[in-house]
Design an enzyme around this catalytic site. Sequence first.
Site, PDB file in Angstrom:
ATOM      1  CG  ASP A   1      -2.131   0.932   0.970  1.00  6.97           C
ATOM      2  OD1 ASP A   1      -2.095   1.723   0.004  1.00  6.97           O
ATOM      3  OD2 ASP A   1      -3.099   0.882   1.751  1.00  6.97           O
TER       4      ASP A   1
HETATM    5  C1  BGC Z   1      -4.925   3.456   0.374  1.00  5.68           C
HETATM    6  C2  BGC Z   1      -5.123   2.483  -0.781  1.00  5.68           C
HETATM    7  C3  BGC Z   1      -4.913   3.178  -2.085  1.00  5.68           C
HETATM    8  C4  BGC Z   1      -3.533   3.795  -2.086  1.00  5.68           C
HETATM    9  C5  BGC Z   1      -3.184   4.476  -3.379  1.00  5.68           C
HETATM   10  C6  BGC Z   1      -3.653   4.256   0.256  1.00  5.68           C
HETATM   11  O1  BGC Z   1      -3.622   5.296   1.143  1.00  5.68           O
HETATM   12  O2  BGC Z   1      -4.947   2.749   1.583  1.00  5.68           O
HETATM   13  O3  BGC Z   1      -6.402   1.929  -0.704  1.00  5.68           O
HETATM   14  O4  BGC Z   1      -5.083   2.284  -3.147  1.00  5.68           O
HETATM   15  O5  BGC Z   1      -3.469   4.748  -1.047  1.00  5.68           O
HETATM   16  O6  BGC Z   1      -3.894   5.639  -3.561  1.00  5.68           O
END
Ligand code: BGC
Length: 711
Positions: free
Chosen positions: A265
């Site tokens: 993530d």
């Molecule tokens: C979130 C994800 C997301 C990623 C990219 C993170 O903060 O938890 O769900 O896909 O950012 O934007």
Amino acid sequence: MTNNELRDLLSELSLQEKIDQLLQISGAYYYNDQNVILTGPCEDSGVKIEDARRAGSIINATSAGFAKTIQSTHMKTCSKNIPLIFMADVINGYKTILPAPIAQACSFDPSLVEAGASVAAAEASAAGVMVTFSPMVDLVNDSRWGRVMESAGEDPYLSCVMAKAMVEGYQGEDCSKPGRIASCVKHFAGYGAPMGGRDYDNCELSPLTLIEDYLPAYKAAVDAGCELVMTSYNLLNRVPTTSSRELIKDTLRESWDFNGVVISDWASIAEMITHGLCTDEREAAFAAFRAGVDIDMGTSCYSNSLAQLVESGEIKEAEIDSAVFRVLELKNKLGLFENPYKDMDEVAEQNLFLCDKHRQIARNLALESFVLLKNEGAILPLKKDQKVIHTGPFLDSQDLCSSWSLFAQKDSTVSVKQGIESHKEISEYMLYAGEEFNDEFYNCVASAEKVVLYIGEPSSMSGESRSRANLTLPDSHMQLLRNVYKLNKEIITVVFGGRPLEIQELTEKSKAVIYAWLPGTEGGNALAEMLYGDAVPSGKLSMSIPRCVGQMPLSYRRFSTGRPYNGSDYCNGYIDVLPTPLFSFGYGLSYTEFSYGPVLLSGYTVSPGLPITAQCIIKNTGFFRGTETVQLYIRDCVALVVRPIKELKGFKRITLDPGEEFTVSFSITEEMLKFYNRDYEFKAEKGEFFVFIGDSSDTENKQLFYYDDNK
Ligand code: BGC
């Protein structure tokens, strides 16, 4: 490219070129070609411009024009003609915004959810997106957590059905085909259970709970063929999942046979330093890579440290090769070696964005996601010539799209006011969108036949890092309801929001309540249609609605205690509030009524390979043609581990005319009776079971049967 060609390509890459493929950077690095000054998340990421410009993939840089420019610049400068992949958070539509995923799940209609995901894929791919970070399949039972809006709710079975529908909707049979994108399921694993509902917090899940309740939806997405898996921010068993070999290598790769790409993530590799698991970037890179994370999203850990780790022998170059090969394979599956631009197309953007067909699907999904919670005296539907006043902060609001509607144009959202105004046949109504509760407004409220109030939680209050310790509606909204109530009791309340909120007082003061969630671009049209009876509600709750925040976490899939709630002392409950939800999972009314006959069984014993059939006659006893979701639950009465009091095992949507009846049949198989026992074996145990067929998880319409493994 053939596999051999792909292998040849890999063998031509230098170590540095391989490591470049494992870095994902923000599209912001490409905003200006010259004199880039890094700020915000790009600056924080620590990724140097020169590394960023060699990265293998990009996040959230979309629009056909921009994506084409980036790709063509990249193709001119990169050394081995390896195109970039463009990934993005297309969570609930791209330009045509669909209802929030939690609302979509209330439709209990996987084919429509799949159609919605196809709409998102078609629009996103025209804008250059090749991979979406969706579906989020984290099981949730605590609506203090702001991200419940992104999930399919509290039930593992429904979450599996929705996970599959979304993956298939994005990818189709082949994600290289026009209009298709690859799907990345997230957040692996358990992210939906943060303690206290606080985002990013530790998740305390017992091994059996994790394996039986939380993991199946990720597995369903993997089985449906999703190409990527994203790790999560939380700890599980006291380690950040981004470093969990048990999850990534043992479960995902070994047990589930997942061969696709695993991505961290955003910044979750570097965050292992803040967690206190690693002292520096090098350790963090080592921990994540060793666990099986292929791509580092948004930090400099891999780009700064993987080469050193190979040189020191801590990581073998062959291991880097495997990770890079998976990334190259994904690029190949997307057809990028033949056409690096895939579907990027300005003309297609114009034709597809918010087109009638897409709007219609968004509208149908919105209609199916609304949940009618109360309809005393059949106050709904409204009559088109009735003197009705529509009011409240959400009446003239375009704030109907949930968090993560990153690419939406707010002005394309149809407000409720616009929906009512454009509905030609509605004649006698008044729209009062003002904030002020003045004398004139008082008079109108008092003299109206009915008042429809549009209130709820603004979209900015749910989503990532939008945890709440209170689940109340804004004070001004509740005050409006109380003021109206003093003058007119014929109140219909439409509640907006990204999570189950506390609506006990609201429900008591309203004759009808519709839970509209955040319904997306077509929300206003859909609501006008439903309120005035051109559509009949059919949504069922994907997440229980609490009586109060103190009940969190809450789920219908509770375990029997030794002292079940019975209202007396020393039983399982509270002294100040009932333990049950205000409205349970699976609950939702229609304008018509359905009666359920008794559960009839074809036999009383299920055994291996020999299912029985459970049937129930459902009759439309009301005055509208309507759709009902008939739900099948099972309880294992006695087992070597205590089983939930009820578990959803199937559902069927049926549409009946007034007076019409239909026999719904479910096959009860051995598979449905299996669970993980103390030895982590997944099997059914001999003994008594109940099968329930009903209109919600509250149903007591049941029949006893047996399972015998010797028969
Ligand atoms: C979130 C994800 C997301 C990623 C990219 C993170 O903060 O938890 O769900 O896909 O950012 O934007």
